[in-house]
Motif scaffolding. Sequence first.
Motif, short mmCIF file in Angstrom:
data_model
loop_
_atom_site.label_atom_id
_atom_site.label_comp_id
_atom_site.label_asym_id
_atom_site.label_seq_id
_atom_site.Cartn_x
_atom_site.Cartn_y
_atom_site.Cartn_z
N ALA A 90 0.86 -1.18 0.00
CA ALA A 90 0.00 0.00 0.00
C ALA A 90 0.90 1.24 0.00
CB ALA A 90 -0.91 -0.02 1.23
N TRP A 91 0.80 2.03 -1.04
CA TRP A 91 1.75 3.14 -1.24
C TRP A 91 1.00 4.45 -1.42
CZ3 TRP A 91 6.79 4.14 -0.83
CH2 TRP A 91 7.28 5.29 -1.45
N ALA A 119 -9.88 -5.04 -0.28
CA ALA A 119 -10.52 -5.57 -1.48
C ALA A 119 -9.49 -5.86 -2.56
CB ALA A 119 -11.57 -4.59 -1.99
N ALA A 120 -8.49 -4.99 -2.69
CA ALA A 120 -7.43 -5.21 -3.68
C ALA A 120 -6.60 -6.43 -3.31
CB ALA A 120 -6.55 -3.96 -3.78
N CYS A 121 -6.36 -6.63 -2.01
CA CYS A 121 -5.63 -7.83 -1.57
C CYS A 121 -6.39 -9.09 -1.96
CB CYS A 121 -5.42 -7.80 -0.05
SG CYS A 121 -4.23 -6.58 0.53
N ALA A 122 -7.70 -9.07 -1.74
CA ALA A 122 -8.51 -10.24 -2.07
C ALA A 122 -8.56 -10.47 -3.58
CB ALA A 122 -9.92 -10.06 -1.51
N GLU A 123 -8.72 -9.39 -4.33
CA GLU A 123 -8.83 -9.49 -5.79
C GLU A 123 -7.54 -10.03 -6.42
OE1 GLU A 123 -9.00 -6.42 -9.55
OE2 GLU A 123 -10.07 -5.86 -7.71
N THR A 124 -6.42 -9.56 -5.92
CA THR A 124 -5.13 -9.99 -6.49
C THR A 124 -4.60 -11.26 -5.84
OG1 THR A 124 -3.88 -8.59 -4.94
CG2 THR A 124 -4.51 -7.60 -7.06
N ILE A 179 -3.65 1.33 -9.49
CA ILE A 179 -4.23 2.57 -8.99
C ILE A 179 -5.74 2.40 -8.95
CG2 ILE A 179 -4.52 5.04 -9.36
CD1 ILE A 179 -1.81 5.02 -10.79
N ARG A 180 -6.32 2.64 -7.78
CA ARG A 180 -7.75 2.45 -7.59
C ARG A 180 -8.37 3.67 -6.94
NH1 ARG A 180 -9.14 -3.08 -7.73
NH2 ARG A 180 -8.28 -3.75 -9.73
N PRO A 181 -9.61 4.00 -7.30
CA PRO A 181 -10.31 5.06 -6.57
C PRO A 181 -10.73 4.54 -5.20
CG PRO A 181 -11.78 4.02 -8.16
CD PRO A 181 -10.42 3.43 -8.40
N GLU A 182 -10.93 5.45 -4.28
CA GLU A 182 -11.37 5.05 -2.96
C GLU A 182 -12.80 4.53 -3.02
OE1 GLU A 182 -12.13 6.97 1.49
OE2 GLU A 182 -10.77 7.96 0.08
N ALA A 183 -13.02 3.32 -2.52
CA ALA A 183 -14.36 2.73 -2.54
C ALA A 183 -15.23 3.34 -1.44
CB ALA A 183 -14.24 1.22 -2.35
N SER A 184 -16.51 3.03 -1.48
CA SER A 184 -17.46 3.61 -0.53
C SER A 184 -17.13 3.23 0.91
CB SER A 184 -18.88 3.18 -0.87
OG SER A 184 -18.99 1.76 -0.86
N GLY A 185 -16.46 2.09 1.09
CA GLY A 185 -16.11 1.65 2.44
C GLY A 185 -14.89 2.34 3.00
N GLY A 186 -14.24 3.20 2.22
CA GLY A 186 -13.06 3.92 2.69
C GLY A 186 -11.76 3.28 2.22
N VAL A 187 -10.64 3.90 2.63
CA VAL A 187 -9.32 3.46 2.17
C VAL A 187 -9.02 2.04 2.64
CG1 VAL A 187 -6.84 3.89 2.38
CG2 VAL A 187 -8.41 5.80 2.03
N ALA A 188 -9.31 1.73 3.91
CA ALA A 188 -9.01 0.40 4.43
C ALA A 188 -9.74 -0.67 3.64
CB ALA A 188 -9.38 0.32 5.91
N ALA A 189 -11.02 -0.46 3.39
CA ALA A 189 -11.81 -1.44 2.63
C ALA A 189 -11.28 -1.58 1.21
CB ALA A 189 -13.28 -1.02 2.61
N THR A 238 -1.97 2.17 -5.08
CA THR A 238 -2.19 3.55 -4.66
C THR A 238 -3.68 3.83 -4.78
OG1 THR A 238 0.00 4.34 -5.31
CG2 THR A 238 -1.76 5.98 -5.19
N ILE A 239 -4.24 4.43 -3.73
CA ILE A 239 -5.65 4.81 -3.72
C ILE A 239 -5.75 6.26 -4.19
CG2 ILE A 239 -7.76 4.95 -2.38
CD1 ILE A 239 -6.55 2.16 -2.52
N GLY A 240 -6.50 6.50 -5.26
CA GLY A 240 -6.60 7.84 -5.82
C GLY A 240 -5.45 8.11 -6.77
N GLU A 241 -5.12 9.37 -6.98
CA GLU A 241 -4.06 9.74 -7.91
C GLU A 241 -2.69 9.55 -7.26
OE1 GLU A 241 -4.34 10.59 -11.09
OE2 GLU A 241 -6.48 10.18 -10.87
N PRO A 242 -1.68 9.16 -8.04
CA PRO A 242 -0.32 9.05 -7.49
C PRO A 242 0.14 10.39 -6.94
CG PRO A 242 -0.45 8.05 -9.66
CD PRO A 242 -1.74 8.79 -9.46
N PRO A 243 0.97 10.39 -5.90
CA PRO A 243 1.49 11.65 -5.35
C PRO A 243 2.15 12.50 -6.42
CG PRO A 243 2.06 9.80 -3.94
CD PRO A 243 1.49 9.21 -5.18
#
Length: 274
Positions: free
Chosen positions: A160-161, A230-235, A216-226, A188-193
């Motif tokens: 998580a970066w 979710a990305a961990c589970a998907e990958t 790179i993923r947008p922040e889901a409705s459950g927030g950054v942690a979710a 990375t959640i949202g746009e890269p730094p």
Amino acid sequence: MALKSILAAYVGDAAGSGGLMLASHMARKYDAHLTGVVWHGPSPLEHRFHRYITKEVRDAISSREDEIVAGIRADFQSRISDEGLDGRTHFIDLRSDSDFSLASCARRYDITVIGHRASALGRNQFSVRPDVVALRSGKPVVVVPPAFDPAKLGTHALVAWDGKRSAARALGDALHILATKEQVTVLTIGEPPADELGDGPVDLLARHGIRAERLIRPEASGGVAATILAACAETRAGLLIMGAYEHSKFAEDLLGGVTRNILNAAELPILMSH
């Protein structure tokens, strides 16, 4: 950082916990020395009624704790023998009244492995907070879900970066582990730094001989942690690497935050640094 000295902390969970199982697996994999440690402060009874407890009662409580520690030590030695790690392990009984003593101990090891904070009934005094150990020790901590099977660790890790200090620290602390993985995803959640106009974390990993992909993923409705979980589970990642407490720990405890929410919900081991 080569892993040659691993601390496995007992936290009052059942014998055969996922934390010790993963620590043993890592000791074999990295040819490392493994130290078991049991930390325990005052029992809830002793803490609450210390002014009124007689010496006889205090001695009885101490004797009971000695029995518990002896059982933990015996379980540790039995598991070490089963894992073929005899000759490169030892065990510490660490008595104190604060988590800080375990954090101080952790500074003397490359990495600390701690089971999820779930104490057996009547053993609350053995419970520690792995996030506090990471915060105060300055060393990486791996938090392991209860009854975790190291066979599920697999060959894929997710980082998580967000480009901040603690994420950079976690990435650096995990390089030796990442070098053993067949697949690494940098999320990375949202746009890269904005300061990543030059080299990014994938470039750094590549220069260490670690091939990684950026996600790179947008922040889901459950927030950054979710979103991270979710990305961990998907990958199908078997290990999550992240920085802890980029914001105030007080705010995290009071209002909740990414670190706290991930620790409460994760079903995979988490390597965290601060």
